[in-house]
Design an enzyme around this catalytic site. Sequence first.
Site, PDB file in Angstrom:
ATOM      1  N   ASP A 204       0.849  -1.191   0.000  1.00 39.35           N
ATOM      2  CA  ASP A 204       0.000   0.000   0.000  1.00 39.35           C
ATOM      3  C   ASP A 204       0.883   1.238   0.000  1.00 39.35           C
ATOM      4  OD1 ASP A 204      -3.008   0.832   0.547  1.00 39.35           O
ATOM      5  OD2 ASP A 204      -1.727   2.174   1.712  1.00 39.35           O
ATOM      6  N   ASP A 221      -2.258   9.375 -11.100  1.00 37.60           N
ATOM      7  CA  ASP A 221      -2.403   8.252 -12.049  1.00 37.60           C
ATOM      8  C   ASP A 221      -1.061   7.905 -12.682  1.00 37.60           C
ATOM      9  OD1 ASP A 221      -5.070   8.125 -11.480  1.00 37.60           O
ATOM     10  OD2 ASP A 221      -5.733   9.159 -13.300  1.00 37.60           O
ATOM     11  N   GLU A 248      -4.682   2.703  -4.245  1.00 38.30           N
ATOM     12  CA  GLU A 248      -3.226   2.644  -4.192  1.00 38.30           C
ATOM     13  C   GLU A 248      -2.719   1.328  -3.619  1.00 38.30           C
ATOM     14  OE1 GLU A 248      -4.665   4.522  -0.321  1.00 38.30           O
ATOM     15  OE2 GLU A 248      -5.225   4.494  -2.445  1.00 38.30           O
TER      16      GLU A 248
END
Length: 329
Positions: A204, A221, A248
Amino acid sequence: MNTDSLAQPQDDAAMPRRLGSLRLRLTLGVPLLTLAIVVVLTWSRAGPAAPVDELGRIVWQVLLLSVAQLLLIEALLLRPLQRLAAGCEAMESDAMPLQPEGARPAPGLAAELDRIGHAMRRVHGSLRQQDQDAQALRRELAHQRLLLEQAQAALEANRRELASLERTDALTGLANLRAFDEALRREFKRAQRQRGLLALAVLDLDEFKQFNQRHGAATGDAALKRVATLLNERFKRDTDVVARLGGEEFVALLPGVGMAEAQGVLELLRDDLRSLGLPDGQGQLTLSVGLAAVSPAHPYLSAQALMQAADEALYIAKHAGRDRLSLAA
């Protein structure tokens, strides 16, 4: 006894029988031929299910067309033939003398023969036209079949493309959650069956929501795409599965890899991420990782239990200060 006189009555009796047989064959053959033509035309016009849906209308069409054709054949062919046979019978019964070779037939008989010939030509022309129409219909059906096959091929290609999209994350090109779940179940069963190794890491990006707020969604992005490229470069064995679970969060499934080996690879990955050049030099990203591994000495009851262990390890890494790797108990 004169054999010619015995053969004559048999020939006379045979003529009505032949006419009756011809009439019977026409009565049976014309409706069948008409039915076939009407069904084929209806099928080509409205599709394969149309002949069943329009059965009543087809029956009436066939009945009316058959009656019309039989009446026409009766008037133009059979009745003239019957009159000709009757005339021949009358001439033979009156013992009319044979005409000399080269003599013309009687005017009435010549006219009757002309009418019969004309009727035969009309029937022949009608049959030839029907044959041409049937050939044109077969060509049209072949063309429609080709178009249908092409449409089916295009539909199958679109279906395969759609299926591929359903298993791929649109932004990063990595496997999506659906593809990862299938791979996790498959590899977990294999590790159980073979008493092998299987490592699962949940990754993460730290404080990525704040990163998006500071630099914008477009920069976020672009950063996710670069992280995905880094994961593909680090986990590039054919058996490795890297997926984006959403937002994410990423996951790496490493068959045949134990806890210690996976830990070393993931620490190198975290170092690579710190030095990763983000779009336009916008800040730096760090990574928190939760790692769990299946081994003969440390089995799990199910694939879900393995995933839960990795999630719990990630939770510990996040609450211990982020930018670190935590191992499942």
